[in-house]
Design a protein around this motif. Structure first.
Motif: not given
Ligand code: ADP
Length: 574
Positions: A444, A562, A448
């Motif tokens: 988490d 994701k 990215y």
């Protein structure tokens, strides 16, 4: 009409009855003058009684006032009378006529009535012979006794009897051949019907696939865009509106999915995947997705996982297991105004190879009346008419759940009390995966980053291009687009990309053909590029077609950012 009473066997039975009756009448008429002339009065009275009996039966047959079966029984009893009276009263021996009668009885009873009655009448016909043998010890078939019919009536009856036996066989053989021909014809018709039904099913599947694509493409853009909007700061008021927009789009999307899924399961085309999964993680992920809904409603979402499942992976279809739990938990949240929704996982039994897990979703909501508890698992049924008005829904969710749970070799159970809540549960036995390949998912806190990946996306829909562009730019990536298959082939053969995201339905050249052409490019590096299909289609053969055309993987639309990121990160050059 495929079969009717007048099929070839039925027609043959009627003909056999006619032949038997007409021949019997003829025989009696031949016999009468002879027995009269020779003063065989007992024979004469028996023959006259039989003649009257046969004429009455023939009348019945012509008038169709008695069923063929009943007439057959009557005629056979006439035959039994003839045999028994011949052996014990008239001829007092077993002569050729008696033997011929016995053969005719056996044939007639089996052909005209049934196997059971065939055996019954055959035994009745043969019984006097058995007695005769036991008492006399010897049968002399050609021995003419005094009480027997006089010559030449005797010989004429013998000839007639032979003819009767031959004709019965011929008629039955004929019926048998015709019946086989009818079956062949019927078979051909069935095959034709089957081909037509398959064609209809195929066009239905194609229609669904096209419709799903057409409906989902714009919806994907709506969902994706609202996600992007929600990522940016807004006034509370605007955020509310966007959330409402997203809620509606997601509901519509799940409705389309439900209808398509139900069709897919209904046609038994849905195959379960076999993937290594940690059930606790899977259910935790599901709960993360449901948390917002329960928070909004002010109810508690409680997750009771079994510690014994922490460290094991099992082989199952995670998508379908999630779909079951999502549906059950979604309903529980929908129909609970206060209190809690619990999702429980309990290990019932575990050995070296298998683990049996009880899943249950328990709520403190409305509850379901006992008389509705079975019905709600039927497609398009809800506990009450006011449900749709108050809560929406189509009544498909539980029908899908029931079928999916069956596919996992289990049965869904329900315990519920009005006003107290509901408890939906099912047990599944999973095979344990002792060597799971742990996929490196993003944690988490990961930032990215796909800056260094060269991505070509073949996508004809402008809204989808915009969505991809926005998502990829958040990952620091400048995605390149091709607006159709032809452009994708050109760009892929003249540039060095790391991956191609390939839409399947595109103008000029579709995704499958474009992939095939790219795989044939001379430069082997370009030809072997990683290609991921991006599809909203749910057609049954889509997966096979994707593999056959040479694509490496696929992602369903609306794509989960994701999931897309994990797949792309795995091919990121080091
Ligand atoms: P939908 O929710 O779309 O109406 P479902 O097949 O999921 O369709 O459910 C069918 C019906 O069963 C619902 O409309 C509702 O009346 C009833 N139902 C399902 N789950 C619950 C629950 N947890 N509590 C009360 N009623 C429920």
């Amino acid at each position: 009409m495929l079969f009717s009473e007048s099929d070839s066997f039925q027609r043959a039975k009627i003909k056999i009855l006619y032949i038997l009756l007409v021949f019997s009448i003829l025989k009696t008429l031949i016999v009468i003058p002879f027995v009269w002339y020779h003063d065989q009065f007992l024979q004469l009275s028996r023959v006259v009684v039989l003649l009257v009996f046969y004429i009455i039966l023939l009348k019945f047959l012509l008038a169709k006032s008695i069923s063929v079966i009943k007439l057959s029984h009557l005629l056979l009893w006439g035959g039994i009378f003839l045999i028994w009276s011949n052996i014990f009263f008239f001829a007092k021996t077993v002569n050729i006529i008696v033997i011929q009668f016995i053969f005719t009885m056996v044939l007639g009873s089996f052909f005209l009535i049934s196997r059971r009655f065939g055996v019954f009448y055959s035994v009745l016909a043969f019984f006097p012979i058995a007695i005769f043998i036991l008492t006399k010890g010897r049968i002399e078939v050609f021995n003419q006794t005094e009480g027997a019919l006089v010559s030449p009536a005797y010989e004429m009856i013998v000839i007639f009897n032979f003819i009767t036996i031959i004709v019965i066989h011929d008629l039955f053989n004929n019926a048998f051949t015709k019946n086989v021909q009818e079956k062949v014809k019927l078979n051909n018709k069935l095959e034709e019907a089957l081909v037509k039904a398959n064609e209809a099913a195929k066009s239905k599947a194609d229609f669904l696939s096209t419709m799903s694509h057409e409906l989902r493409t714009p919806l994907n853009s709506v969902i994706g865009m609202t996600d992007l909007l929600l990522d940016n700061p807004f006034s509370d008021d605007q955020a509310e509106t966007i959330k409402a927009l997203k809620f509606s789009a997601v509901s519509l999307h799940s409705l389309i999915n439900d209808i398509l899924d139900y069709n897919k399961i209904g046609s038994d085309k849905l195959k379960l995947e076999a993937v290594s999964v940690n059930l606790n993680t899977l259910v935790k992920d599901i709960c993360n997705g449901l948390n917002i809904q329960t928070k909004e409603k002010g109810i508690q979402l409680i997750l009771n996982l079994d510690e014994r499942l922490h460290n094991i992976h099992v082989i199952t279809d995670p998508t379908r297991v999630s779909q079951i739990i999502y549906n059950l938990a979604g309903n529980a949240i929908k129909f609970t105004a206060s209190g809690s929704v619990k999702i429980n996982l309990n290990v019932i039994k575990r050995d070296a190879e298998k683990v049996n897990v009880k899943f249950s979703v328990v709520d403190t909501g409305l509850g379901i009346m006992e008389e509705d508890q079975k019905r709600i698992f039927e497609p398009f049924s809800q506990a009450s008419v006011s449900t749709t008005r108050n809560f929406g829904g189509t009544g498909l969710g539980l029908a899908i759940v029931k079928k999916l749970v069956n596919m996992l070799n289990s049965e869904i159970r329900l315990e519920s009390k009005i006003g107290e809540g509901s408890d939906f549960s099912f047990d599944v036995s999973f095979v344990i995966d002792h060597n799971p390949r742990i996929i490196n998912l993003v944690d988490d806190n990961e930032i990215y980053d796909l800056k260094n990946l060269k991505v070509l996306a073949a996508e004809d829909n402008a809204m989808n291009r915009l969505l991809l562009k926005k998502v990829f730019s958040k990952w620091g990536n400048e995605i390149v687009f091709a607006e159709n298959g032809l452009e994708a082939i050109e760009k892929a053969s003249s540039n060095d990309f790391d991956v191609i995201l390939m839409d399947l339905h595109m103008p000029l050249v579709d995704g499958y053909e474009a992939t095939k052409s790219i795989r044939k490019v001379e430069d082997s590096k370009k030809a072997n590029i990683h290609i991921i299909a991006l599809t909203a289609s749910v057609s049954n053969d889509m997966e096979t077609k994707i593999k056959e055309s040479g694509m490496d993987d696929y992602i369903y639309k609306p794509f989960n950012a994701k999931e897309m990121y994990v797949k792309l990160k795995a091919i990121l050059p080091n």
